[in-house]
Scaffold this active site. Structure first.
Site, PDB file in Angstrom:
ATOM      1  N   SER A  43     -38.293 -89.608 -76.653  1.00  0.00           N
ATOM      2  CA  SER A  43     -38.295 -90.996 -76.223  1.00  0.00           C
ATOM      3  C   SER A  43     -38.911 -91.925 -77.262  1.00  0.00           C
ATOM      4  CB  SER A  43     -39.040 -91.151 -74.892  1.00  0.00           C
ATOM      5  OG  SER A  43     -40.419 -91.341 -75.153  1.00  0.00           O
ATOM      6  N   LYS A  44     -38.500 -93.157 -77.113  1.00  0.00           N
ATOM      7  CA  LYS A  44     -38.972 -94.180 -78.023  1.00  0.00           C
ATOM      8  C   LYS A  44     -40.487 -94.306 -77.916  1.00  0.00           C
ATOM      9  CE  LYS A  44     -38.286 -99.112 -78.712  1.00  0.00           C
ATOM     10  NZ  LYS A  44     -37.694-100.306 -78.145  1.00  0.00           N
ATOM     11  N   ARG A  45     -40.964 -94.220 -76.682  1.00  0.00           N
ATOM     12  CA  ARG A  45     -42.401 -94.391 -76.472  1.00  0.00           C
ATOM     13  C   ARG A  45     -43.220 -93.348 -77.210  1.00  0.00           C
ATOM     14  NH1 ARG A  45     -42.564 -94.412 -70.558  1.00  0.00           N
ATOM     15  NH2 ARG A  45     -40.361 -94.888 -70.795  1.00  0.00           N
TER      16      ARG A  45
END
Ligand code: GLU
Length: 484
Positions: free
Chosen positions: A254-256
């Site tokens: 994920s981007k996070r």
């Protein structure tokens, strides 16, 4: 009826590898059918999450990957508009929501947040139902009056209080849920915009989508969507819910977490073709153990039946090796056109870049590895005589010194400095000296490159450096050994 699939990204700023894999599978499923149609639909009704420029990232990525859509915002098509915010303007979602209310599949809701929270809490006590809306019991007449009087409202789905809903997913098999576990989710927000929960059904139906390919986070909501199809008496699509792409056993990519996007991978020197090839197999395995597929070959080989249910771990090491196979598989002209700018980053001198490319091609797994490998052409680096110590090659500084002296005098006499002459001249030395090939060529490569490992061997490098520079470096290296 021909297959129609869609990729329906929300323009939230970043082409997630999991999203791209979904797009690719949707493309493959459509293209497997010679008449198949692959659609791009932009889902931008969650105005709060929109990021400027994100739609361009979507277009650019699809283009770079060769995932060309047959219908979409930029190319048009018979069932547009293909951008949800434009569809909102036509009022179509509201019209369908009203129709759904008439059919008993939805209702107006006038509750404020507090009432909803309270209802949820009460329901939690005596049933599994996550939320049953108190407004569902208003008569349509009563509700309509309040709407006409200008009271703010949302439209919520009406879920049967009892029974179960089932559907067959192509990947996960038959899924059955108790209706009591399904949320009476908002379909139309108070600003008149549809939620994903509603828009996906309306759009997939109106766009004639036969196969819905999407992330498995939607698997548990699909029964709710099917209740909407049923209320409208519409034919339901086939569902292909895709297992997640994982960073490791526990967390999704994920981007996070700062995981790589498609753009990041491009910047790191991967080829779009190799990325597609690799991600196609995250959760799907072809028959046999072939690893390298072009997009067209993937279309041929892809089979929904071989999609697994488990999350697949994105392994950058494996991607790098697939990328290397792609790079080495190119013909030299194509490869050179691709890598010339990367070679130029490191090599400003007047060398034959195509010959350099030939050496690089055997070694570099990514484009960004190229420049750092080539720093020795412009500047002869300083290095330690220790580099001549190599067990496998059976060399040490002493052996190196005698080999280099032989090389020096043999090379000096060469008139035509080309690969064949160099090869012939240098390959004659080990026999003459009574040593192994490596005991001459390994020290020579170090002596003229100053590096432990290089793209290309001694002969290739000497040819590229030219006579003068090769002899100059040899002299310096011999001197350095003599000074030891
Ligand atoms: N807009 C949704 C997303 O970005 C699409 C899900 C779907 O394909 O239906 O996840």
């Amino acid at each position: 009826m021909s297959i129609r699939t869609r990729f329906a990204p929300s323009p939230t700023g970043y082409m997630h590898i999991g999203n791209l894999r979904t797009a690719l599978w949707a493309y493959l499923i459509a293209k497997k059918d010679p008449e198949g149609v692959f659609i791009l639909r932009i889902e931008d009704t969650d105005q709060g999450r929109l990021v400027e420029g994100a739609t361009d990232i979507i277009y650019d990525t699809m283009k770079q990957c060769g995932l060309s859509h047959d219908e979409g915002p930029d190319v048009g098509g018979p069932v547009g508009p293909y951008v949800q915010s434009e569809r909102v303007k036509s009022g179509l979602y509201m019209d369908y929501a009203r129709e759904l209310i008439r059919r008993g599949g939805a209702h107006y809701c006038f509750c404020d947040e507090e009432t909803i929270e309270k209802a949820k809490a009460e329901n939690a006590d005596d049933s599994n139902r996550s939320y049953a809306d108190p407004c569902r019991n208003l008569s349509l007449e009563e509700a309509q009056k309040r709407v006409d009087a200008g009271e703010p409202f949302v439209i919520r789905q009406t879920i049967p209080q009892e029974g179960t809903t089932s559907f067959d997913d192509e990947v996960f098999g038959t899924i059955t849920v108790d209706n009591s576990t399904l949320d009476e989710a908002v379909l139309i927000k108070s600003d008149g915009f549809p939620t994903y929960n509603f828009a996906n059904v309306i759009d997939d139906h109106l766009m004639g989508i036969t196969d819905v390919v999407r992330g498995m986070e939607y698997l548990s909501s699909t029964p709710k969507y099917n209740l909407i199809y049923d209320a409208f008496d519409w034919e339901k699509p086939r569902y292909i819910h895709c297992p997640p792409v994982m960073k490791d056993e526990h967390s999704k990519l994920s981007k996070r977490n700062g995981d790589a996007s498609f753009q990041d991978l491009m910047a790191k020197g991967y080829l779009p073709e190799a990325v597609l090839n690799y991600i196609a197999m995250l959760g799907w395995s072809p028959e046999g153990n072939r690893e390298i597929f072009t997009l067209d070959e993937l279309v041929e080989a892809f089979n929904v039946k071989h999609i697994g249910q488990n999350g697949a771990i994105f392994d950058p090491v494996k991607l790098t090796s697939v990328n290397g196979l792609w790079l080495r598989g190119m013909d030299l002209d194509t490869y050179f056109r691709l890598v010339e700018p990367y070679i130029r980053e490191a090599v400003k001198g007047d060398y034959d870049l195509k010959k350099i490319a030939a050496g690089v091609q055997q070694r570099a797994n990514t484009l960004s590895e190229i420049a750092p490998m080539l720093d020795f052409y412009d500047t002869f680096p300083s290095f330690s005589n220790d580099l001549y110590n190599n067990k496998k090659m059976k060399t040490n500084p002493e052996i190196a010194l005698s080999a280099l002296k032989e090389c020096r005098s043999a090379l000096e006499g060469i008139q035509s400095w080309d690969f064949d002459t160099l090869h012939e001249t240098l390959m004659a030395l080990p026999a003459k000296m009574g040593v192994k090939n490596g005991q001459v060529l390994f020290p020579l490569r170090i002596a003229i490159s100053g590096k432990q490992s290089t793209p290309g061997g001694a002969i290739e490098i000497a040819e590229i450096l030219g006579k003068e520079e090769t002899l100059r470096r040899l002299d310096l290296s011999i001197q350095q050994l003599e000074n030891e």
